[in-house]
Enzyme design. Structure first.
Site, PDB file in Angstrom:
ATOM      1  N   ASP A  98       0.848  -1.202   0.000  1.00 40.25           N
ATOM      2  CA  ASP A  98       0.000   0.000   0.000  1.00 40.25           C
ATOM      3  C   ASP A  98       0.885   1.255   0.000  1.00 40.25           C
ATOM      4  O   ASP A  98       0.605   2.239  -0.689  1.00 40.25           O
ATOM      5  CB  ASP A  98      -0.902  -0.007   1.241  1.00 40.25           C
ATOM      6  CG  ASP A  98      -1.621  -1.327   1.390  1.00 40.25           C
ATOM      7  OD1 ASP A  98      -2.401  -1.678   0.493  1.00 40.25           O
ATOM      8  OD2 ASP A  98      -1.371  -2.046   2.377  1.00 40.25           O
ATOM      9  N   HIS A 127      -4.680  -3.233   6.818  1.00 43.31           N
ATOM     10  CA  HIS A 127      -4.487  -3.525   5.385  1.00 43.31           C
ATOM     11  C   HIS A 127      -5.834  -4.003   4.829  1.00 43.31           C
ATOM     12  O   HIS A 127      -6.090  -5.194   4.705  1.00 43.31           O
ATOM     13  CB  HIS A 127      -3.414  -4.597   5.182  1.00 43.31           C
ATOM     14  CG  HIS A 127      -3.366  -5.085   3.767  1.00 43.31           C
ATOM     15  ND1 HIS A 127      -2.926  -4.299   2.736  1.00 43.31           N
ATOM     16  CD2 HIS A 127      -3.751  -6.245   3.201  1.00 43.31           C
ATOM     17  CE1 HIS A 127      -3.040  -4.971   1.602  1.00 43.31           C
ATOM     18  NE2 HIS A 127      -3.539  -6.157   1.858  1.00 43.31           N
TER      19      HIS A 127
END
Ligand code: NAI
Length: 324
Positions: free
Chosen positions: A155, A183
């Site tokens: 990410d 996440h």
């Protein structure tokens, strides 16, 4: 160094193992012995990958062993990459998903506790990564909690590139971006503290339409966009992020920058103690440290709190299942 990789026959495993064996993760002066863990149905495919690893004649690859038993696979391990996980099946509720993964990460945590090396470092990639890491850590009472981490580096890397594209600068000139929280789709990519080729990220963030309408959803939903385009989930980029995470953990983060990782909360930034949440982190002397003293904008505070609330719900669910 003994490196255990679970889910070794999967697509991330295939993109990861060759890079580890070539020295990209631990350095070109560190021989590695690979210990591959699969479920029995995956062992044959793992053997095929091991044949290909042999065929590369990597000078640093000291050996490959394949297991279908976690206790044996984690014996003496220095770095454990927990990639194999149970994906969400049709009609599966979140509770079912957490329970199914508990059946994987609880025994793996116990096996790490029983036999891993004293300096073991664990990176959980398999989803739901943060809570799987919490389950593994909770079942390894003799291993310091800060040795268990969850991957949000993919990410982070996605956010760096989106910022670089928006600003029209090379990605190497984007620093101090942060992924906060889980996440999952609630993660919060924060650019308010960023340095974008000398321009404060807060200035880019003034374009709220881009920030909230394009940047944040693009990063948070990138996984789904890849599946849509490729017909398969991110694999090489996920493997690359795992390499980045472990390399920085072992060798340190560059001066003047930080990265993002899911690490155990010490209460920093109001994140409840014990949750494995993504923070801005630096690695010094082989340990992650949460970057302190950042001021969160009102927008950031709300988004961090929302993602952390999701992590708390996941923790409650696995507590009720007796997994932590
Ligand atoms: P995959 O389905 O190709 O491979 C998973 C492998 O794990 C399979 O070979 C399977 O046999 C094995 N496995 C299942 N249970 C196991 C167990 N108990 N022990 C050992 N091996 C086991 O999946 P892929 O694409 O490699 O992804 C793996 C995981 O990584 C998924 O959970 C995925 O959601 C997650 N992921 C996480 C990312 C992150 O940023 N944290 C990014 C991309 C994927």
């Amino acid at each position: 160094m003994n490196v255990t990789v679970t889910g070794a026959a999967g697509q991330i495993g295939y993109a990861l193992l060759f890079r580890i064996a070539s020295g990209q993760m631990l350095g070109t002066d560190t021989p590695v012995r690979l210990r591959l863990l699969e479920i029995p149905q995956g062992v044959k495919a793992a053997e095929g990958t091991a044949m290909e690893l042999d065929d590369c004649a990597f000078p640093l690859l000291a050996g490959i062993d394949i297991f279908d038993d976690p206790t044996a696979a984690f014996e003496g391990t220095n770095v454990a990459l927990l990639v194999g996980a149970r994906p969400r099946g049709p009609g599966m509720e979140r509770g079912d998903l957490l329970e199914a993964n508990g059946g994987i990460f609880k025994p793996q945590g116990q096996a790490i506790n029983a036999g891993a090396a004293d300096d073991v470092r664990v990176l959980v990639v398999g989803n739901p990564a943060n809570t799987n890491a919490l389950i593994a850590a909770s079942n390894a009472p003799d291993v310091p909690k800060d040795r268990f981490t969850a991957m949000t580096r993919l990410d982070h890397n996605r956010a760096l590139t989106q910022v670089a594209k928006k600003a029209g600068v090379p990605v190497s000139e984007v620093r101090k971006v942060t992924i906060w929280g889980n996440h999952s789709a609630t993660q919060y990519p924060d650019i308010f503290q960023a340095d974008v080729a000398g321009t404060p990220g807060a200035r880019l963030a003034e374009d709220r339409e881009w920030l909230e309408g394009t940047f944040i959803p693009t990063v948070a939903k990138r996984g789904a966009a890849i599946i849509d385009a490729r017909g398969a989930s991110s694999a090489a980029s996920a493997a690359n992020a795992a390499i980045d995470h472990v390399r920085d953990w072992v060798h340190g983060t560059p001066e003047g920058d930080w990265t993002s990782a899911g690490v155990v909360s010490d209460g920093s930034y109001g994140v409840p103690t014990g949750l494995i949440s993504s923070f801005p982190v630096v690695s010094r002397g082989g340990s992650w440290e949460i970057v302190q003293g950042l001021e969160l904008s009102e927008l950031s505070r709300g988004r961090v709190d929302a993602s952390v609330a999701e992590l708390q719900e996941e923790r409650q669910a696995v507590e009720q299942l007796g997994l932590v």
